[in-house]
Scaffold this motif. Structure first.
Motif, PDB file in Angstrom:
ATOM      1  N   HIS A 144       2.284   9.236  -7.578  1.00 16.32           N
ATOM      2  CA  HIS A 144       2.280   7.858  -7.085  1.00 16.32           C
ATOM      3  C   HIS A 144       3.504   7.550  -6.226  1.00 16.32           C
ATOM      4  O   HIS A 144       3.924   6.399  -6.117  1.00 16.32           O
ATOM      5  CB  HIS A 144       2.127   6.879  -8.255  1.00 16.32           C
ATOM      6  N   CYS A 196      -3.506   1.876  -4.019  1.00 18.48           N
ATOM      7  CA  CYS A 196      -3.889   2.848  -5.040  1.00 18.48           C
ATOM      8  C   CYS A 196      -4.247   2.081  -6.327  1.00 18.48           C
ATOM      9  O   CYS A 196      -3.873   0.922  -6.484  1.00 18.48           O
ATOM     10  CB  CYS A 196      -2.704   3.780  -5.279  1.00 18.48           C
ATOM     11  N   CYS A 242      -2.843   2.297  -8.963  1.00 19.92           N
ATOM     12  CA  CYS A 242      -1.605   1.954  -9.670  1.00 19.92           C
ATOM     13  C   CYS A 242      -0.969   0.679  -9.124  1.00 19.92           C
ATOM     14  O   CYS A 242      -0.024   0.154  -9.696  1.00 19.92           O
ATOM     15  CB  CYS A 242      -0.616   3.116  -9.586  1.00 19.92           C
ATOM     16  N   CYS A 269      -0.292   6.238  -2.012  1.00 20.59           N
ATOM     17  CA  CYS A 269       0.210   7.215  -2.999  1.00 20.59           C
ATOM     18  C   CYS A 269      -0.235   8.633  -2.666  1.00 20.59           C
ATOM     19  O   CYS A 269      -1.358   8.860  -2.215  1.00 20.59           O
ATOM     20  CB  CYS A 269      -0.281   6.855  -4.389  1.00 20.59           C
TER      21      CYS A 269
HETATM   22 ZN   LIG Z   1      -0.608   5.157  -7.020  1.00 20.00          ZN
END
Ligand SMILES: [Zn+2]
Length: 400
Positions: free
Chosen positions: A242, A252, A254, A259
């Motif tokens: 990430h 992403c 996340c 990432c």
């Molecule tokens: Zn990510």
């Protein structure tokens, strides 16, 4: 009266003796003393304890250098068994090994992406039951179960905090398995587990500073510094999948943008192939009809047989892996970078691309050539790594 300090010193010395026997093999008490700097009577005392506990065995007399023939010592690998589990997003791989991680039995079970947590845990329990029933009779029995999982783990408590690709949150997996089997369980993130496996039994065994890159459905890294896994404050270090490699790109899962794992994973491989097919690319191997049944292993096989789409896709992902490896080398100046998990099975096809990126773009590499290789343990890396999680603790604390 023995003090706590004396007990600790004994514990450390015992671990040193045990690990010297493990690393060197076929070694005498006198050689252990000269390698470790411990005095001969201490070594003899600790070796006798380890023999009594079943961890070490005497192999009979070795070559004499004048005088009495020394007795050769080795790890008694048949003293007990370890169970190692690679819980991945789309499969579970379980191995049963001896104390030197030699595989006695193994089984792979595919799981459907999106399968419920309860079903996956039931499968896990079935597989552990099967492993136990395949274990040979040993002095120590099953010494532990190690599990590598694709997510962020509180490794001390054995809780999976978040496994986004499995959609698991706050799962106390250690407790669930320990309650069921009454065997000690260790759980860690799959890239950490892979790195420990490489350090103990794979490509990393002769290196003290290396980074293991797990390139599968996602990308994770396990960082070995001075021979030890670097965990960070909470054990969450290594989420380099990430790190941002494109600040302008889409979001992403996340929450970050651009990432690394979105360009350098199996997900990226299939996205690339899909785009090729949308643009009407064709070869004798991959087409719109068989796209849904493609696996990474099939893509690698097709590439080796001449599929241009497969080759281009693997090269693209390899190049993108290289972009992250440049950052890793610039950050850590490691001796070695190991590419593991499913994409590593493409070997030279991705390795050559990674190397090209690194050679042209890494500042640090110009002055210090990092070795870059694929995992020796291949698809077993995660499961053997999980075994190493148990073995590394066992060999560090043989008394417990
Ligand atoms: Zn990510």
């Amino acid at each position: 009266m023995i003090t706590a300090d004396q007990l600790l010193v004994k514990q450390i010395n015992k671990s040193i003796v045990l690990n010297t026997i493990r690393k060197k093999g076929n070694i005498s008490r006198a050689e252990i003393a000269s390698i470790t700097g411990l005095n001969k009577s201490t070594v003899s005392f600790l070796v006798d304890e380890l023999i009594n506990e079943g961890f070490v065995k005497e192999e009979g007399p070795g070559e004499s250098r004048g005088g009495r023939k020394p007795i050769i010592l080795n790890i008694n690998e048949k003293a007990g068994c370890i169970i190692g589990i690679d819980l991945d997003v789309n499969y579970i791989l379980i191995v049963l090994t001896d104390l030197m991680a030699n595989v006695i039995w193994e089984k792979k079970m595919d799981i459907e992406i999106g399968e419920s947590q309860q079903t996956i845990i039931e499968r896990l329990i079935e597989l552990i039951d099967e492993a136990i029933s395949n274990a040979p009779e040993t002095v120590k029995g099953i010494l532990g179960i190690g599990i590598g999982v694709p997510g962020i783990v509180d490794y001390k408590k054995g809780i999976i905090l978040l496994a986004p690709n499995l959609k698991w949150e706050n799962v106390p997996l250690k407790q669930i398995i320990e309650d069921r089997f009454k065997i000690k369980v260790k759980i860690d993130n799959e890239a950490n587990v892979g790195a420990i496996g490489e350090k103990w039994f794979g490509e990393g065994s002769k290196y003290n500073n290396f980074v293991y890159v797990s390139a599968g459905i996602g990308v994770g890294t396990g960082i070995i510094i001075n021979g030890e896994l670097y965990r960070g404050t909470m054990g969450l270090a290594g989420e380099m999948g990430h790190m941002t490699i494109d600040i302008h790109d889409h979001q992403c899962r996340c929450g970050n943008t651009g990432c690394w794992e979105n360009y350098a994973s199996e997900k990226a491989l299939f996205e690339y192939i899909e785009n090729q097919l949308i643009n009407d690319a064709k070869d004798g191997y991959i087409n719109k009809e068989n796209f849904d049944s493609l696996t990474t292993l099939k893509v690698i096989d097709y590439a080796q047989r001449g599929s241009l789409i497969a080759k281009k896709a693997l090269k693209e992902v390899g190049k993108n892996l290289g972009v992250g490896v440049v950052n890793i080398i610039n950050t850590f100046n490691p001796e070695l970078v190991i590419i593991g998990n499913t994409l590593s099975l493409a070997k030279e096809l991705i390795l050559d691309e990674i190397l090209k990126e690194v050679e042209t773009k890494s500042l640090v590499y110009r002055y210090s050539k990092t070795k870059i290789t694929t995992s020796k343990l291949e698809l077993q890396a995660g499961a053997i790594g999980a075994v190493s999680l148990v073995i590394s603790e066992l060999f560090a604390y043989p008394d417990i």
